[in-house]
Design an enzyme around this catalytic site. Structure first.
Site, short mmCIF file in Angstrom:
data_model
loop_
_atom_site.label_atom_id
_atom_site.label_comp_id
_atom_site.label_asym_id
_atom_site.label_seq_id
_atom_site.Cartn_x
_atom_site.Cartn_y
_atom_site.Cartn_z
N LYS A 323 7.65 -1.66 3.10
CA LYS A 323 7.50 -1.17 1.74
C LYS A 323 6.34 -0.19 1.71
CE LYS A 323 6.38 -2.48 -3.01
NZ LYS A 323 5.80 -3.53 -3.88
N GLY A 372 7.06 -6.65 1.09
CA GLY A 372 7.45 -6.21 2.42
C GLY A 372 6.86 -7.09 3.49
N TYR A 373 7.61 -7.26 4.60
CA TYR A 373 6.97 -7.86 5.78
C TYR A 373 5.78 -6.99 6.17
CZ TYR A 373 10.74 -11.19 6.72
OH TYR A 373 11.63 -12.24 6.65
N GLU A 374 5.94 -5.70 5.99
CA GLU A 374 4.87 -4.75 6.22
C GLU A 374 4.77 -3.89 4.96
OE1 GLU A 374 3.77 -1.21 9.47
OE2 GLU A 374 5.66 -2.31 9.60
N THR A 375 3.61 -3.84 4.36
CA THR A 375 3.40 -3.06 3.14
C THR A 375 2.26 -2.08 3.35
OG1 THR A 375 4.16 -4.89 1.74
CG2 THR A 375 2.86 -3.17 0.68
#
Length: 481
Positions: A323, A372-375
């Site tokens: 995200k 998100g898993y990754e933001t």
């Protein structure tokens, strides 16, 4: 009741609970001793588990029966151990692309054959008899797809029983008349625990028996075991447990097996950060299932209140792989502040043994209620379209990225669709389209701050241009022919 007796019973219960928590901790800490090493990737096949089944068949502790065949003629095997009066039936991979618990089943079978935990195992196996059907849909597993060769979802065949796999499941359930059943699945990695940014790593459900979601003794017992399992998982994946939708599905096996008198526990294995092959989730399956078997064997689940079942957060589906939020995106001469949600979709190779990622933008705009898993908070950053070049230094691809190059012309390999370099190889006559980000588009662009390129997004993977590539979470770019 006499106050002294009440205190004594509470004390006994506390000792039992404490004892089980100690055992659970030991199960987690010693897991590698029992993990089946031949199964270390999600895309496991029928031929991989046959030597394991044969090994248990040759072991006098176990009873192995061929209980049916798939449409393509692959054997369906039931592996049993124990001498107790309480039958527990566990089946996995009803959907061919949901193999996490299949691996955990073989870890559990290894556990019961190992020399350690003798006292606990003796207690369990004297009280219960365990029956494992580890791969109900081997034809689907062969091509890593949900449905069987007939093209149907076996989990919607509990009434018509048109599939041989479904008929086998029904026949085994009826012959055992098991008191407890574990219906083992995988769910999308994009589920989160409701109102949190935590993935629903494990989701549970005591399936309903009717549209009113009535709670009888059979379903209540399943709820009690789930409450206990949730407590176990919270120690290792805090906040990462969800409760699967309890909408009644009259065609589903879980709902019907509950209705037929077996206390049924659905376990869905979701996502876990940086666990692409779901090996940590496999471990959590192993620990929680063994812990559940233990509480069933000693009967301690009976004292658990079902009130805490409804306190488990519902599953929600608001996770992205990546995200990017609050980024400035220019379109037709005007700036807009937007969020982008990206999925890194998996595309299988021809033999369904491995995969590559082909990412897409799933949504854009105001995604403030998503996670998100990754933001990456891109406040103050601007999206910059990618460039195309005639060549690049394959030994130093970061140099090209720092120049805003994401596509490179040249001779392409004769086969294949991806490359493990952070640029997209393209044919000599390839031309970039007008830059326009929309849902469904592959996310490849750059981020600029104060006039300097700081990050690249290549096929949905965020790359920090100030850090070495090998230290970053990048998998592959795409080949455009």
């Amino acid at each position: 009741m006499n106050k002294k007796i009440v205190v004594f019973l509470i004390g006994c219960f506390s000792v039992t609970v404490h004892s089980q928590e100690v055992i659970t901790t030991k199960l987690y800490e010693t897991y590698e001793e029992f993990k089946e090493p031949s199964l270390d990737k999600r895309r496991i096949k029928y031929h991989q588990i046959q030597p394991l089944i044969a090994r248990f068949d040759a072991n006098s502790k176990y009873e192995v029966q061929k209980v049916g065949k798939s449409i393509e003629g692959r054997d369906l095997s039931l592996i049993s151990i124990g001498s107790g009066d309480v039958d527990i039936f566990l089946w996995s991979q009803m959907h061919g692309n949901e193999p996490t618990a299949t691996q955990a089943i073989f870890d559990i079978l290894n556990f019961f054959d190992a020399p350690s935990f003798q006292k606990e195992k003796s207690e369990i196996l004297a009280k219960v008899k365990l029956h494992f059907l580890p791969m109900l849909n081997p034809d689907g597993a062969e091509v890593y797809q949900r449905r069987n060769t007939l093209g149907i979802d076996i989990n919607r065949d509990a009434l018509r029983l048109q599939s041989p796999e479904g008929r086998t499941l029904k026949r085994v359930r009826d012959s055992l008349d098991a008191e407890f059943g574990f219906n083992l699945h995988d769910q999308s990695t994009y589920y989160n625990a409701e109102l949190t940014d935590k993935p629903a790593t494990i989701s549970y459900l005591a399936p309903p028996v009717d549209y009113e979601r009535s709670i009888n003794e059979v379903r209540s017992n399943a709820m009690k075991v789930i409450v206990y399992m949730n407590k176990i998982i919270q120690s290792y994946a805090p906040g990462q447990v969800g409760r699967y939708s309890d909408d009644f599905e009259p065609r589903a096996f879980g709902d019907n097996i509950q209705k037929w008198g077996t206390s049924t526990i659905l376990i869905e294995s979701g996502g876990y950060t940086n666990d692409v092959e779901k090996q940590e989730i496999r471990k959590l399956n192993y620990v929680s299932i063994l812990s559940a078997i233990y509480t069933i064997a000693n009967g301690s689940f009976n004292t658990i209140s079902i009130d805490d079942y409804e306190k488990i957060p519902k599953n929600d589906r608001k996770l992205f792989d990546l995200k990017i939020e609050n980024v400035t995106y220019e379109l037709l001469g005007k700036d807009y502040v937007m969020d982008f949600g990206i999925y890194r979709q998996e595309v299988d190779d021809e033999m369904h043994n491995s995969f590559y990622n082909k990412s897409i933008i799933v949504d854009q705009g105001d995604l403030s209620t998503f996670y998100g898993y990754e933001t990456f908070d891109a406040s103050g950053y601007k999206i910059v379209p990618p460039k195309i070049a005639e060549s690049y230094d394959s030994q130093n691809p970061m140099a090209s990225l720092k120049e805003g190059i994401a596509f490179v012309k040249g001779s392409l390999p004769e086969t294949g669709f991806f490359i493990n370099q952070p640029v997209h190889p393209v044919s000599q006559n390839y031309e970039l389209n007008d830059f326009n980000l929309q849902p469904g588009v592959n996310p490849t662009f750059f981020l600029q701050k104060d006039g300097v390129l700081t990050h690249a997004v290549i096929n949905g993977f965020l790359i920090d241009l100030s850090q070495p590539l090998e230290k970053q979470n990048f998998r592959n770019a795409l080949i455009y022919r």
